[in-house]
Design a protein around this motif. Structure first.
Motif, PDB file in Angstrom:
ATOM      1  N   PHE A   1       6.218  -6.555  -2.199  1.00 45.18           N
ATOM      2  CA  PHE A   1       5.880  -5.674  -1.020  1.00 45.18           C
ATOM      3  C   PHE A   1       4.985  -6.321  -0.123  1.00 45.18           C
ATOM      4  O   PHE A   1       4.307  -7.380  -0.224  1.00 45.18           O
ATOM      5  CB  PHE A   1       4.804  -4.819  -1.930  1.00 45.18           C
ATOM      6  N   ASP A   2       4.861  -5.850   1.198  1.00 45.30           N
ATOM      7  CA  ASP A   2       4.244  -6.301   2.483  1.00 45.30           C
ATOM      8  C   ASP A   2       4.080  -5.004   3.284  1.00 45.30           C
ATOM      9  O   ASP A   2       4.377  -3.709   2.681  1.00 45.30           O
ATOM     10  CB  ASP A   2       4.955  -7.388   3.243  1.00 45.30           C
TER      11      ASP A   2
ATOM     12  N   ASP B   1       0.896   5.367   0.160  1.00 46.22           N
ATOM     13  CA  ASP B   1       0.476   6.247  -1.123  1.00 46.22           C
ATOM     14  C   ASP B   1       1.556   5.994  -2.192  1.00 46.22           C
ATOM     15  O   ASP B   1       1.137   6.682  -3.027  1.00 46.22           O
ATOM     16  CB  ASP B   1       0.153   7.511  -0.571  1.00 46.22           C
ATOM     17  N   VAL B   2       2.996   5.349  -1.883  1.00 44.71           N
ATOM     18  CA  VAL B   2       3.813   5.284  -2.732  1.00 44.71           C
ATOM     19  C   VAL B   2       3.499   4.456  -3.844  1.00 44.71           C
ATOM     20  O   VAL B   2       2.865   3.327  -3.691  1.00 44.71           O
ATOM     21  CB  VAL B   2       5.354   4.971  -1.955  1.00 44.71           C
ATOM     22  N   THR B   3       3.929   4.678  -5.016  1.00 47.92           N
ATOM     23  CA  THR B   3       3.622   3.705  -6.042  1.00 47.92           C
ATOM     24  C   THR B   3       4.680   2.807  -6.381  1.00 47.92           C
ATOM     25  O   THR B   3       5.774   3.030  -5.976  1.00 47.92           O
ATOM     26  CB  THR B   3       3.237   4.499  -7.303  1.00 47.92           C
ATOM     27  N   ASP B   4       4.691   1.758  -7.012  1.00 46.20           N
ATOM     28  CA  ASP B   4       5.520   0.648  -7.412  1.00 46.20           C
ATOM     29  C   ASP B   4       6.586   1.598  -8.308  1.00 46.20           C
ATOM     30  O   ASP B   4       7.978   1.291  -8.339  1.00 46.20           O
ATOM     31  CB  ASP B   4       5.014  -0.504  -8.033  1.00 46.20           C
TER      32      ASP B   4
ATOM     33  N   ILE C   1      -1.591  -2.680  -3.547  1.00 46.35           N
ATOM     34  CA  ILE C   1      -0.798  -4.077  -3.799  1.00 46.35           C
ATOM     35  C   ILE C   1      -1.067  -4.972  -2.553  1.00 46.35           C
ATOM     36  O   ILE C   1      -1.185  -6.116  -2.820  1.00 46.35           O
ATOM     37  CB  ILE C   1       0.514  -3.822  -4.173  1.00 46.35           C
ATOM     38  N   VAL C   2      -0.938  -4.475  -1.447  1.00 46.94           N
ATOM     39  CA  VAL C   2      -0.795  -5.188  -0.375  1.00 46.94           C
ATOM     40  C   VAL C   2      -2.212  -5.295   0.168  1.00 46.94           C
ATOM     41  O   VAL C   2      -3.038  -5.787   0.455  1.00 46.94           O
ATOM     42  CB  VAL C   2       0.188  -4.655   1.067  1.00 46.94           C
TER      43      VAL C   2
END
Length: 64
Positions: A6-7, A37-40, A63-64
């Motif tokens: 992710f970035d 707001d989206v999850t992995d 994450i980022v």
């Protein structure tokens, strides 16, 4: 196994040996949510038909 990196502008994906990129706008359109707001787990569900989800989902913003 699927690898996600992710970035701020999208996600680099390696799925079954194929590398590609999911841009932020595509992810937002697919999930109808703000990118951060989206999850992995949600991204995995875009890539794979029936992903094996383990652990707690993490927001891209965390994450980022």
């Amino acid at each position: 196994m699927t690898a996600l990196s992710f970035d701020e502008t999208g996600v680099d994906v390696v799925y079954e040996g194929t590398e590609f990129r999911l841009e932020k706008e595509l992810i937002e359109e697919a999930t109808r949510k703000s990118y951060m707001d989206v999850t992995d787990h949600e991204v995995l569900q875009i890539v794979e038909e029936s992903p094996s989800l383990s652990g707690e989902p993490r927001r891209i913003g965390d994450i980022v």
